[in-house]
Design an enzyme around this catalytic site. Structure first.
Site, PDB file in Angstrom:
ATOM      1  N   VAL A  58       0.809  -1.236   0.000  1.00 11.11           N
ATOM      2  CA  VAL A  58       0.000   0.000   0.000  1.00 11.11           C
ATOM      3  C   VAL A  58       0.837   1.279   0.000  1.00 11.11           C
ATOM      4  CG1 VAL A  58      -2.015  -1.091   1.063  1.00 11.11           C
ATOM      5  CG2 VAL A  58      -0.302   0.025   2.527  1.00 11.11           C
ATOM      6  N   ASN A  84      -7.074  -1.654   5.666  1.00 12.52           N
ATOM      7  CA  ASN A  84      -6.678  -2.282   6.934  1.00 12.52           C
ATOM      8  C   ASN A  84      -5.162  -2.370   7.123  1.00 12.52           C
ATOM      9  OD1 ASN A  84      -7.007  -4.413   9.241  1.00 12.52           O
ATOM     10  ND2 ASN A  84      -5.765  -5.449   7.682  1.00 12.52           N
ATOM     11  N   TYR A 149       3.367   5.762  16.143  1.00 12.64           N
ATOM     12  CA  TYR A 149       2.174   4.983  15.771  1.00 12.64           C
ATOM     13  C   TYR A 149       0.899   5.774  16.101  1.00 12.64           C
ATOM     14  CZ  TYR A 149      -1.160   1.064  15.728  1.00 12.64           C
ATOM     15  OH  TYR A 149      -2.236   0.245  15.469  1.00 12.64           O
ATOM     16  N   ALA A 150       0.852   6.375  17.298  1.00 11.49           N
ATOM     17  CA  ALA A 150      -0.340   7.138  17.704  1.00 11.49           C
ATOM     18  C   ALA A 150      -0.589   8.304  16.750  1.00 11.49           C
ATOM     19  CB  ALA A 150      -0.184   7.635  19.139  1.00 11.49           C
ATOM     20  N   SER A 152       0.325   8.455  13.665  1.00  5.40           N
ATOM     21  CA  SER A 152      -0.129   7.929  12.362  1.00  5.40           C
ATOM     22  C   SER A 152      -1.612   7.561  12.415  1.00  5.40           C
ATOM     23  CB  SER A 152       0.718   6.715  11.944  1.00  5.40           C
ATOM     24  OG  SER A 152       0.355   5.534  12.645  1.00  5.40           O
ATOM     25  N   LYS A 153      -2.049   7.031  13.549  1.00  6.23           N
ATOM     26  CA  LYS A 153      -3.449   6.601  13.634  1.00  6.23           C
ATOM     27  C   LYS A 153      -4.398   7.784  13.846  1.00  6.23           C
ATOM     28  CE  LYS A 153      -2.990   2.284  12.703  1.00  6.23           C
ATOM     29  NZ  LYS A 153      -3.650   1.660  11.556  1.00  6.23           N
ATOM     30  N   ILE A 182      -6.207  -5.785  20.483  1.00  6.82           N
ATOM     31  CA  ILE A 182      -6.785  -6.956  19.822  1.00  6.82           C
ATOM     32  C   ILE A 182      -5.698  -8.027  19.733  1.00  6.82           C
ATOM     33  CG2 ILE A 182      -8.016  -7.766  17.759  1.00  6.82           C
ATOM     34  CD1 ILE A 182      -9.421  -5.403  19.247  1.00  6.82           C
TER      35      ILE A 182
HETATM   36  P1  NAD Z   1      -1.293  -7.735  11.627  1.00  7.11           P
HETATM   37  O1  NAD Z   1       0.127  -7.347  11.773  1.00  7.11           O
HETATM   38  O2  NAD Z   1      -1.723  -9.082  12.083  1.00  7.11           O
HETATM   39  O3  NAD Z   1      -1.795  -7.528  10.121  1.00  7.11           O
HETATM   40  C1  NAD Z   1      -1.445  -6.390   9.396  1.00  7.11           C
HETATM   41  C2  NAD Z   1      -1.553  -6.702   7.934  1.00  7.11           C
HETATM   42  O4  NAD Z   1      -1.140  -5.550   7.180  1.00  7.11           O
HETATM   43  C3  NAD Z   1      -0.641  -7.857   7.521  1.00  7.11           C
HETATM   44  O5  NAD Z   1      -1.356  -8.676   6.600  1.00  7.11           O
HETATM   45  C4  NAD Z   1       0.521  -7.144   6.855  1.00  7.11           C
HETATM   46  O6  NAD Z   1       1.176  -7.945   5.893  1.00  7.11           O
HETATM   47  C5  NAD Z   1      -0.207  -5.991   6.198  1.00  7.11           C
HETATM   48  N1  NAD Z   1       0.699  -4.906   5.799  1.00  7.11           N
HETATM   49  C6  NAD Z   1       1.612  -4.258   6.543  1.00  7.11           C
HETATM   50  N2  NAD Z   1       2.279  -3.366   5.792  1.00  7.11           N
HETATM   51  C7  NAD Z   1       1.754  -3.446   4.544  1.00  7.11           C
HETATM   52  C8  NAD Z   1       2.019  -2.792   3.317  1.00  7.11           C
HETATM   53  N3  NAD Z   1       2.982  -1.846   3.195  1.00  7.11           N
HETATM   54  N4  NAD Z   1       1.286  -3.125   2.232  1.00  7.11           N
HETATM   55  C9  NAD Z   1       0.335  -4.052   2.328  1.00  7.11           C
HETATM   56  N5  NAD Z   1       0.037  -4.732   3.441  1.00  7.11           N
HETATM   57  C10 NAD Z   1       0.750  -4.425   4.537  1.00  7.11           C
HETATM   58  O7  NAD Z   1      -2.097  -6.598  12.406  1.00  7.11           O
HETATM   59  P2  NAD Z   1      -3.625  -6.481  12.879  1.00  7.11           P
HETATM   60  O8  NAD Z   1      -3.614  -6.477  14.354  1.00  7.11           O
HETATM   61  O9  NAD Z   1      -4.514  -7.413  12.144  1.00  7.11           O
HETATM   62  O10 NAD Z   1      -3.898  -4.974  12.418  1.00  7.11           O
HETATM   63  C11 NAD Z   1      -4.674  -4.597  11.303  1.00  7.11           C
HETATM   64  C12 NAD Z   1      -4.898  -3.101  11.369  1.00  7.11           C
HETATM   65  O11 NAD Z   1      -5.561  -2.781  12.606  1.00  7.11           O
HETATM   66  C13 NAD Z   1      -3.605  -2.267  11.357  1.00  7.11           C
HETATM   67  O12 NAD Z   1      -3.812  -1.092  10.608  1.00  7.11           O
HETATM   68  C14 NAD Z   1      -3.400  -1.937  12.820  1.00  7.11           C
HETATM   69  O13 NAD Z   1      -2.642  -0.768  13.009  1.00  7.11           O
HETATM   70  C15 NAD Z   1      -4.845  -1.775  13.279  1.00  7.11           C
HETATM   71  N6  NAD Z   1      -5.016  -1.924  14.730  1.00  7.11           N
HETATM   72  C16 NAD Z   1      -4.686  -3.092  15.358  1.00  7.11           C
HETATM   73  C17 NAD Z   1      -4.840  -3.177  16.737  1.00  7.11           C
HETATM   74  C18 NAD Z   1      -4.472  -4.419  17.509  1.00  7.11           C
HETATM   75  O14 NAD Z   1      -4.500  -4.374  18.757  1.00  7.11           O
HETATM   76  N7  NAD Z   1      -4.148  -5.538  16.893  1.00  7.11           N
HETATM   77  C19 NAD Z   1      -5.337  -2.081  17.475  1.00  7.11           C
HETATM   78  C20 NAD Z   1      -5.669  -0.926  16.775  1.00  7.11           C
HETATM   79  C21 NAD Z   1      -5.506  -0.847  15.412  1.00  7.11           C
END
Ligand code: NAD
Length: 241
Positions: A58, A84, A149-150, A152-153, A182
């Protein structure tokens, strides 16, 4: 609930993205999921009941634009996009390296922006569509050791709020979800003590599951949410940071 809809989920090879692809497919949508690695994307697509799995980084604006256009062309339209893909790396202020800033902002902020831009272009023709982006509870409240990270979000949440204002008259809704902690690979580095501390601060008394987030996303992209746009929905069990 989503019969006849065409959906795209980025970063769908694991965690929240994979659960979301599965939830949308189970609700009747034709789902395309993407991952950085083509083989993993294909494997995940088969596991999730998605129509196809494609390679996409992405951070590459042109690749995002080409892929989104291609999906819309192949399926005749694009109704749902879930931006995502994201990364998280912790660092105290004094330890933040320039490389961490670059990778975090190019993936989480620019990557989300590329996806929303391409989705909007594809949806504009039919004047309908629903986009969800992945913000975070720490983007809303801040978190020690997670400044980059904060930040960015927080930007991701404001991509949703701003794009919703711009795209509403075109029939396109844009919302964000802001998960708490999560249980995925992203948070697998948390110590047991850190997990227990988070659970202690969570009224519902547990960590979230990818399905908790996927179910909320499925609602936001459905017609049940047809008058909801520009919102940042916390999915955090009531966690107070
Ligand atoms: P994860 O690490 O299990 O999955 C993230 C996915 O994004 C992976 O498939 C990874 O390969 C993909 N990815 C990363 N960089 C990429 C790139 N440059 N191009 C394409 N794909 C890319 O994480 P998750 O916990 O499933 O998180 C998913 C989303 O939810 C993220 O944006 C994360 O910041 C957000 N989030 C997660 C949590 C948590 O507690 N797990 C909390 C808040 C927000």
């Amino acid at each position: 609930m989503l019969d006849g809809k065409v959906a795209l989920v980025t970063g769908g090879t694991r965690g929240i993205g994979l659960a979301t692809a599965r939830a949308l497919a189970e609700a009747g949508a034709t789902v395309v999921l993407t991952g950085r690695d083509e083989a993993k994307a294909k494997e995940a697509a088969a596991a999730a009941g998605a129509a196809s799995g494609l390679a996409l980084d992405v951070t590459d604006a042109k690749a995002v634009s080409t892929l989104v256009r291609g999906v819309a062309k192949e399926h005749g339209k694009l109704d749902i996009v879930v931006a995502n893909a994201g990364i998280m790396e912790d660092a105290l202020l004094g330890m933040i390296r320039e490389e961490l800033v670059d990778t975090t902002l190019s993936t989480n902020v620019a990557g989300t922006l590329h996806t929303v831009q391409a989705a909007a272009r594809a949806m504009m023709r039919k004047k309908t569509g629903a986009i969800v982006v992945l913000a975070s509870i720490v983007g809303e409240h801040g978190s020690a050791g997670q400044t980059v990270y904060a930040a960015s979000k927080a930007a991701v949440a404001n991509i949703a709020r701003s794009a919703a204002k711009e795209l509403g008259r075109s029939g396109i809704r844009v919302n964000a979800v802001a998960p708490g902690v999560i249980d995925t690979d992203l948070t697998s580095g948390l110590t047991e003590d850190a997990k227990a501390e988070n659970i202690g601060k969570t009224p519902l008394g547990r960590l979230g599951t990818p399905e908790d987030v996927a179910n909320a996303i499925r609602f936001l992209v459905s017609d049940d949410a047809s008058f909801i746009t520009g919102q940042v929905l916390g999915i955090d069990g009531g966690l107070v940071l």
